[in-house]
Write a protein that holds these residues in place. Sequence first.
Motif, PDB file in Angstrom:
ATOM      1  N   GLN A  29      -2.602   5.828   0.286  1.00  0.00           N
ATOM      2  CA  GLN A  29      -3.660   4.825   0.470  1.00  0.00           C
ATOM      3  C   GLN A  29      -3.815   4.480   1.953  1.00  0.00           C
ATOM      4  O   GLN A  29      -4.928   4.345   2.462  1.00  0.00           O
ATOM      5  CB  GLN A  29      -3.327   3.564  -0.334  1.00  0.00           C
ATOM      6  N   ARG A  38       0.836  -1.199   0.000  1.00  0.00           N
ATOM      7  CA  ARG A  38       0.000   0.000   0.000  1.00  0.00           C
ATOM      8  C   ARG A  38       0.872   1.251   0.000  1.00  0.00           C
ATOM      9  O   ARG A  38       1.895   1.317   0.679  1.00  0.00           O
ATOM     10  CB  ARG A  38      -0.905   0.021   1.238  1.00  0.00           C
ATOM     11  N   SER A  86      -7.781  -4.037  -3.416  1.00  0.00           N
ATOM     12  CA  SER A  86      -7.292  -2.672  -3.547  1.00  0.00           C
ATOM     13  C   SER A  86      -8.319  -1.689  -3.020  1.00  0.00           C
ATOM     14  O   SER A  86      -9.472  -2.036  -2.862  1.00  0.00           O
ATOM     15  CB  SER A  86      -6.982  -2.360  -5.004  1.00  0.00           C
TER      16      SER A  86
END
Length: 211
Positions: A163, A159, A211
Amino acid sequence: MSDATSTVLVIDDDPDLRASVGRLLRSLGINAQLFASISEFLKSDLPDCPTCLVLDVRLPGQSGLDLQRELAQAKRELPIIFITGHGDIPMSVQAMKGGAIEFLTKPFRDQDLLDAIQLGLSRDRARRENEQDMAALRERFGSLSPREREIVIQVARGRLSKQIAHDIGISEATVKVHRSRAMHKMEARSLPELGRIADKLKLVSDEPQRS
């Protein structure tokens, strides 16, 4: 081959062979502990140093192969060199499948035994060093704050800072501060190194991440 911090355990019901192997090892500066039976061995404590086991296959009561299985079930990783006066192919295959270093038929050459012992001790030394390294990594990870641990795991999952910031509701700059502190505590000089440490510690499951 001299290594005063190593110990070779010998289990054989033949007193002459035990004494001979003991003399050979001590002449090379290697500590030897000699046992006449598996029950005698099981009453002793394993030495806290690189160790390997020279084990007769056929012994009164419990066999050497039985002890090999018992050690494996107990997750006691001890390199084993089997010796026997009555070897056969199925027996040797079983021993080697169980992880034995070598299977030597009596009478064997001293050098063949010493070569196998050297390999066994080097493997146990490497295993002990790896366990010590892992203990140090776990201790360093344990020194992180809960937030730092969370961020290390997210970084290991691939990540990005923005994020992570979005996921846990803090600023990207704050994520980077926590990440920097975590890397310092973990003694990771780069993000790829931090990722490798996370892999060693199995911080991230093998399941694909959403995601």
